[in-house]
Write a protein that holds these residues in place. Structure first.
Motif, PDB file in Angstrom:
ATOM      1  N   LYS A  20       0.388  -1.328   0.402  1.00  0.00           N
ATOM      2  CA  LYS A  20      -0.220   0.338   0.092  1.00  0.00           C
ATOM      3  C   LYS A  20       1.207   1.376  -0.207  1.00  0.00           C
ATOM      4  CE  LYS A  20      -3.259  -0.215   2.994  1.00  0.00           C
ATOM      5  NZ  LYS A  20      -4.013  -0.060   4.465  1.00  0.00           N
TER       6      LYS A  20
ATOM      7  N   ARG B  21      -7.784   1.692  -7.864  1.00  0.00           N
ATOM      8  CA  ARG B  21      -6.660   0.997  -6.694  1.00  0.00           C
ATOM      9  C   ARG B  21      -6.496   2.210  -5.542  1.00  0.00           C
ATOM     10  NH1 ARG B  21      -1.160  -1.603  -8.680  1.00  0.00           N
ATOM     11  NH2 ARG B  21      -2.106  -0.003  -9.964  1.00  0.00           N
TER      12      ARG B  21
ATOM     13  N   SER C 235       0.352  -0.607   8.632  1.00  0.00           N
ATOM     14  CA  SER C 235      -0.090  -1.649   7.357  1.00  0.00           C
ATOM     15  C   SER C 235       0.110  -1.098   5.964  1.00  0.00           C
ATOM     16  CB  SER C 235      -2.367  -1.697   7.125  1.00  0.00           C
ATOM     17  OG  SER C 235      -2.764  -0.556   6.395  1.00  0.00           O
TER      18      SER C 235
ATOM     19  N   ASN D 125       3.882  -3.026  -9.597  1.00  0.00           N
ATOM     20  CA  ASN D 125       2.994  -2.697  -9.804  1.00  0.00           C
ATOM     21  C   ASN D 125       1.311  -3.976  -9.051  1.00  0.00           C
ATOM     22  OD1 ASN D 125       0.985  -0.704 -11.370  1.00  0.00           O
ATOM     23  ND2 ASN D 125       0.401  -2.530 -12.458  1.00  0.00           N
ATOM     24  N   SER D 126       2.184  -5.182  -9.767  1.00  0.00           N
ATOM     25  CA  SER D 126       1.064  -5.985  -9.224  1.00  0.00           C
ATOM     26  C   SER D 126       0.989  -6.235  -7.863  1.00  0.00           C
ATOM     27  CB  SER D 126       0.946  -7.160 -10.852  1.00  0.00           C
ATOM     28  OG  SER D 126       2.231  -7.713  -9.945  1.00  0.00           O
ATOM     29  N   LYS D 127       1.318  -5.995  -7.092  1.00  0.00           N
ATOM     30  CA  LYS D 127       1.954  -6.028  -5.531  1.00  0.00           C
ATOM     31  C   LYS D 127       1.139  -5.119  -5.105  1.00  0.00           C
ATOM     32  CE  LYS D 127       5.758  -9.079  -5.793  1.00  0.00           C
ATOM     33  NZ  LYS D 127       7.122  -9.469  -5.314  1.00  0.00           N
ATOM     34  N   ILE D 128       0.585  -3.882  -5.759  1.00  0.00           N
ATOM     35  CA  ILE D 128       0.054  -2.385  -5.435  1.00  0.00           C
ATOM     36  C   ILE D 128      -1.833  -3.001  -5.164  1.00  0.00           C
ATOM     37  CG2 ILE D 128      -0.014  -0.240  -5.478  1.00  0.00           C
ATOM     38  CD1 ILE D 128       2.899  -0.308  -6.471  1.00  0.00           C
ATOM     39  N   GLU D 129      -1.364  -3.039  -3.678  1.00  0.00           N
ATOM     40  CA  GLU D 129      -3.215  -3.071  -3.514  1.00  0.00           C
ATOM     41  C   GLU D 129      -4.138  -1.539  -3.235  1.00  0.00           C
ATOM     42  OE1 GLU D 129      -3.533  -4.888   0.221  1.00  0.00           O
ATOM     43  OE2 GLU D 129      -1.685  -5.775  -0.343  1.00  0.00           O
ATOM     44  N   GLN D 130      -3.349  -0.525  -2.986  1.00  0.00           N
ATOM     45  CA  GLN D 130      -4.155   0.437  -2.632  1.00  0.00           C
ATOM     46  C   GLN D 130      -2.855   1.933  -2.975  1.00  0.00           C
ATOM     47  OE1 GLN D 130      -5.207   2.912   1.347  1.00  0.00           O
ATOM     48  NE2 GLN D 130      -7.224   0.792   0.697  1.00  0.00           N
TER      49      GLN D 130
END
Length: 282
Positions: free
Chosen positions: A2, A78, A98, A50-55
């Protein structure tokens, strides 16, 4: 993963005067903030992470926090946007443990910085803020708030004077200069295409350093002794109405705490009270 993005305006490219960041001048208000954030988003999307970024939480933190249009969230599902005020922790609202990293965007030099573009610290009514005897800027105060949650600041985008201030304070962070001040209200702006490239690449590098845990959270050890000097005795008069705030001299107040979240809330209350104090005689 995040990302927390705290935005200000005085350190943005294309900005050099107060009227550039006020509602009366729609040519500037929000325009360069949205543009700069778009470049950061381009960097995020082109990053291997990029694919690991949730928010991506954007905390609109200049003045009343109403500078970035809600429409900006259309650029990526996101993106969440914090707007408006008053609110807890002001420029750092919504941050907690978090989050993986923090970006400071459009930040500016602290009050008293030579050739710092529109230099100030939280308010133009404040002369200086010290924590444990150390001169502080909005960047270092907010970075320590993030450090209280063990979250590192991996990128700062702002004017030359700020970047020079932070080279020793946050040596592992990506520091990107938007302009070089000639005086408080004049600056040499970096070419837009050059800055765009630097921000895109800088964002990718900031995420890479974060993933490899190469950036240490910025911390100040408690207990905290906070000193706030105003530009008027009336401001200090009003600030001392807050429980726990003591008068050191005509224009300086102090308070102590063991907790950084309490430090931030009290500091903001003191600054707001000071602004009210000066208006009492009008």
């Amino acid at each position: 993963m995040k990302i927390f993005i705290s935005t200000d305006m005085e350190g943005l490219p294309g900005i050099n005067s107060w009227h550039h960041v006020e509602e009366k001048d729609p040519r500037y208000l929000g325009r360069y903030m949205a543009e700069t954030l778009t470049w950061i988003l381009d960097g995020i999307k082109s990053s291997d992470l990029n694919s690991k970024i949730e928010q991506i939480l954007i905390c609109d933190s200049h003045s009343k926090g109403e500078n970035l249009s809600y429409d900006f969230t259309e650029n990526d599902d996101r993106i969440y946007l914090i707007s408006g005020g008053l609110r807890d922790y002001y420029m750092m609202t919504g941050l907690d443990a978090s989050f993986s990293t923090v970006f400071f965007v459009g930040y500016h030099a602290s009050i008293g910085s030579m050739k710092g573009t529109m230099d100030h610290t939280y308010s133009t009514d404040v002369y200086e803020i010290k924590i444990n005897g150390k001169h502080m800027s909005e960047s270092t105060i907010n970075a320590a708030f993030a450090g209280n949650y063990d979250v590192p600041v991996s990128m700062v985008i702002g004017d030359h004077a700020l970047i020079e201030e932070l080279k020793g304070e946050m040596p592992q962070s990506v520091l990107i200069e938007t302009k070089r001040g000639l005086s408080k209200f004049a600056a040499i702006m970096k070419p837009k295409n050059l800055l765009k490239k630097e921000i895109i690449e800088g964002t990718k590098e900031a995420l890479l350093r974060t993933s490899k845990m190469l950036i240490k959270p910025y911390k100040i050890i408690s207990p905290y002794d906070v000193e706030i000097s105003f530009k008027s005795t009336a401001m200090a008069d009003e600030a001392t109405l807050i429980p726990g705030v003591k008068r050191r001299d005509g224009m300086t107040v102090t308070f102590k705490t063991n907790f950084y979240d309490e430090l931030m809330q009290t500091l903001l209350a003191v600054v707001y009270a000071g602004e009210i104090g000066e208006s009492m005689g009008r």
